[in-house]
Scaffold this motif. Sequence first.
Motif, PDB file in Angstrom:
ATOM      1  N   VAL A  73       0.872  -1.181   0.000  1.00  0.00           N
ATOM      2  CA  VAL A  73       0.000   0.000   0.000  1.00  0.00           C
ATOM      3  C   VAL A  73       0.912   1.234   0.000  1.00  0.00           C
ATOM      4  CG1 VAL A  73      -1.806   1.287   1.192  1.00  0.00           C
ATOM      5  CG2 VAL A  73      -1.861  -1.219   1.180  1.00  0.00           C
ATOM      6  N   VAL A  74       0.684   2.105  -0.993  1.00  0.00           N
ATOM      7  CA  VAL A  74       1.546   3.272  -1.177  1.00  0.00           C
ATOM      8  C   VAL A  74       1.160   4.349  -0.173  1.00  0.00           C
ATOM      9  CG1 VAL A  74       2.286   5.036  -2.830  1.00  0.00           C
ATOM     10  CG2 VAL A  74       1.781   2.706  -3.631  1.00  0.00           C
ATOM     11  N   VAL A  75      -0.085   4.780  -0.223  1.00  0.00           N
ATOM     12  CA  VAL A  75      -0.634   5.772   0.715  1.00  0.00           C
ATOM     13  C   VAL A  75      -2.143   5.567   0.839  1.00  0.00           C
ATOM     14  CG1 VAL A  75       1.057   7.661   0.459  1.00  0.00           C
ATOM     15  CG2 VAL A  75      -0.835   7.454  -1.174  1.00  0.00           C
ATOM     16  N   ARG A 163       3.767   8.717  -9.807  1.00  0.00           N
ATOM     17  CA  ARG A 163       3.438   9.940 -10.560  1.00  0.00           C
ATOM     18  C   ARG A 163       2.093  10.537 -10.167  1.00  0.00           C
ATOM     19  NH1 ARG A 163       8.125   8.414 -11.951  1.00  0.00           N
ATOM     20  NH2 ARG A 163       8.977   8.823 -14.021  1.00  0.00           N
ATOM     21  N   GLU A 164       1.173   9.678  -9.721  1.00  0.00           N
ATOM     22  CA  GLU A 164      -0.216  10.108  -9.510  1.00  0.00           C
ATOM     23  C   GLU A 164      -0.402  10.965  -8.260  1.00  0.00           C
ATOM     24  OE1 GLU A 164       0.840   7.167 -10.373  1.00  0.00           O
ATOM     25  OE2 GLU A 164      -0.456   6.317 -11.927  1.00  0.00           O
ATOM     26  N   LYS A 209       6.635   1.940 -10.983  1.00  0.00           N
ATOM     27  CA  LYS A 209       6.056   3.187 -10.476  1.00  0.00           C
ATOM     28  C   LYS A 209       4.535   3.146 -10.528  1.00  0.00           C
ATOM     29  CE  LYS A 209       6.201   5.739 -14.915  1.00  0.00           C
ATOM     30  NZ  LYS A 209       5.855   4.568 -15.717  1.00  0.00           N
ATOM     31  N   ASP A 210       3.980   2.153 -11.228  1.00  0.00           N
ATOM     32  CA  ASP A 210       2.532   2.135 -11.467  1.00  0.00           C
ATOM     33  C   ASP A 210       1.750   1.669 -10.245  1.00  0.00           C
ATOM     34  OD1 ASP A 210       2.964   3.042 -14.027  1.00  0.00           O
ATOM     35  OD2 ASP A 210       3.057   1.020 -14.869  1.00  0.00           O
ATOM     36  N   VAL A 211       0.624   2.333 -10.026  1.00  0.00           N
ATOM     37  CA  VAL A 211      -0.222   2.065  -8.864  1.00  0.00           C
ATOM     38  C   VAL A 211      -1.678   1.933  -9.308  1.00  0.00           C
ATOM     39  CG1 VAL A 211       1.328   3.370  -7.346  1.00  0.00           C
ATOM     40  CG2 VAL A 211      -0.619   4.538  -8.378  1.00  0.00           C
ATOM     41  N   PHE A 212      -2.512   1.395  -8.425  1.00  0.00           N
ATOM     42  CA  PHE A 212      -3.952   1.387  -8.687  1.00  0.00           C
ATOM     43  C   PHE A 212      -4.705   1.681  -7.401  1.00  0.00           C
ATOM     44  CE2 PHE A 212      -5.423  -2.596  -6.753  1.00  0.00           C
ATOM     45  CZ  PHE A 212      -4.228  -3.286  -6.553  1.00  0.00           C
ATOM     46  N   GLU A 214      -7.844   0.842  -4.930  1.00  0.00           N
ATOM     47  CA  GLU A 214      -8.758  -0.251  -4.588  1.00  0.00           C
ATOM     48  C   GLU A 214     -10.218   0.188  -4.684  1.00  0.00           C
ATOM     49  OE1 GLU A 214      -8.361  -2.318  -0.937  1.00  0.00           O
ATOM     50  OE2 GLU A 214      -6.317  -2.946  -1.396  1.00  0.00           O
ATOM     51  N   ALA A 215     -11.124  -0.806  -4.601  1.00  0.00           N
ATOM     52  CA  ALA A 215     -12.561  -0.552  -4.714  1.00  0.00           C
ATOM     53  C   ALA A 215     -13.072   0.374  -3.612  1.00  0.00           C
ATOM     54  CB  ALA A 215     -13.326  -1.871  -4.690  1.00  0.00           C
ATOM     55  N   ASP A 216     -12.349   0.493  -2.481  1.00  0.00           N
ATOM     56  CA  ASP A 216     -12.799   1.399  -1.411  1.00  0.00           C
ATOM     57  C   ASP A 216     -12.649   2.874  -1.802  1.00  0.00           C
ATOM     58  OD1 ASP A 216     -10.093   2.074  -1.043  1.00  0.00           O
ATOM     59  OD2 ASP A 216      -9.832   0.773   0.688  1.00  0.00           O
ATOM     60  N   GLY A 217     -12.014   3.119  -2.955  1.00  0.00           N
ATOM     61  CA  GLY A 217     -11.875   4.487  -3.462  1.00  0.00           C
ATOM     62  C   GLY A 217     -10.696   5.250  -2.882  1.00  0.00           C
ATOM     63  N   TRP A 218      -9.967   4.669  -1.941  1.00  0.00           N
ATOM     64  CA  TRP A 218      -8.862   5.369  -1.276  1.00  0.00           C
ATOM     65  C   TRP A 218      -7.522   4.633  -1.364  1.00  0.00           C
ATOM     66  CZ3 TRP A 218      -8.744  10.248   0.337  1.00  0.00           C
ATOM     67  CH2 TRP A 218      -9.950  10.891   0.577  1.00  0.00           C
ATOM     68  N   THR A 219      -7.541   3.361  -0.927  1.00  0.00           N
ATOM     69  CA  THR A 219      -6.285   2.602  -0.782  1.00  0.00           C
ATOM     70  C   THR A 219      -5.537   2.513  -2.108  1.00  0.00           C
ATOM     71  OG1 THR A 219      -7.453   1.269   0.843  1.00  0.00           O
ATOM     72  CG2 THR A 219      -5.299   0.447   0.084  1.00  0.00           C
ATOM     73  N   ILE A 220      -4.313   3.012  -2.113  1.00  0.00           N
ATOM     74  CA  ILE A 220      -3.502   2.980  -3.323  1.00  0.00           C
ATOM     75  C   ILE A 220      -2.392   1.954  -3.158  1.00  0.00           C
ATOM     76  CG2 ILE A 220      -1.970   4.351  -4.803  1.00  0.00           C
ATOM     77  CD1 ILE A 220      -3.832   6.716  -4.186  1.00  0.00           C
TER      78      ILE A 220
END
Length: 269
Positions: A73-75, A163-164, A209-212, A214-220
Motif C-alpha cells: 500500500v503506497v498511501v 506519478r499520480e 512506479k505504477d499504482v492502482f 482499490e474498490a474502497d476508493g482510497w487505498t492505493i
Amino acid sequence: MILKTNEQVEQMRKSALLVSTTLAQIAGMLKPGITTISLDKVIGEFIRDHKAIPSFLNYHGYPFNSCISVNDVVVHGFPGKYELKPGDIISIDIGVILDGWHGDHAYTFAIGDPGPEVMQLIQVTKESLYKGIEKAVVGNRIGDIAFAIQDHTEKKYGYGVVRELVGHGLGKNLHEDPQVPNYGKRGTGPKLKDGLVLAIEPMINMGTKDVFTEADGWTIRTKDGKPSVHFEHDVCVRKSKADILSDYSIIEKVEKKNSHLYTAEKAMA
Ligand code: MF3
Ligand code: CO
C-alpha cells in the motif's frame, strides 16, 4: 501561492510538532499482533487531547483519523483489523489542525527485519526527502526539489517514483498551491519564495512506479505488489536553508528504543 509570516510559521511549527509527537507516541506501540485500527484510535485521542483536530477525518469523506499503509500500500491505507507481523513495513500519515493551522507528515517503520532490500528502500526514500528539502530555498523552483528526489531514487537505485500523487503547499488548508511532484526537471515550475510552507512527500516503490486504487476508493497499491515507502516533512522555504517544521528526531529516538522496530543502524550492528 500563500506565503506565511514568521508568526504564522511558528504556529505551523506547533502543528507540525504535534504530528511528530503523535508519530513518536505510536512508534512506542508498534509490535507484531497490534491492529492498525487500534493505532488509529490512539492517534485520534492523542490529537484531541492536545486541543487539535485530526484533519484527515471526513476530508473528502475519508473515514479515519490517519492513513496507515502496509507493505504494497503506497498511501491512503485504511486502518483496520489487520495485525502487524514481523517483516511488515508501515507508513503512518497524520494530519492535524491546531489553532487553524495544518500539520501533515508521515514516517515509515519496519516491524522486525523486512530484509536488506526493503531496508535500503526505506533508507533511500528518507535520504531523498532530505535531498529534496536541501533544494527548498529561495530562488530555486519546484522542479529542483522534484528532480533531486527522482535523481536519488529512480536514477540512482532504479526505484519507481509514483506519478499520480504529489506533495503540496500547507497552511490554513491541507492542500495549497503549489503541487510538489517527486519527479521533474531542474529549473522548471513555480519559483520558491520566502515563507512558503510545503509538505514534501516522496512515495517510492521498490518495483514499478505504477499504482492502482482499490474498490474502497482510497487505498492505493503498487501494481506489482512490491513494497512502497512514504516519508513526509513540513518545511518552510528560507533564503539559504529550508526550515524543517516537523521533527523526526523525537520519532527516531522511540524507534531506536523499541526492540520490535528495525532501523538501518540496527541492521549494521
Ligand atoms: N499526506 C496526505 C496528503 O497530503 C494525506 C491526505 S489523506 C486524506 O494528501 F485522508 F486526508 F485524504
Ligand atoms: Co501531505
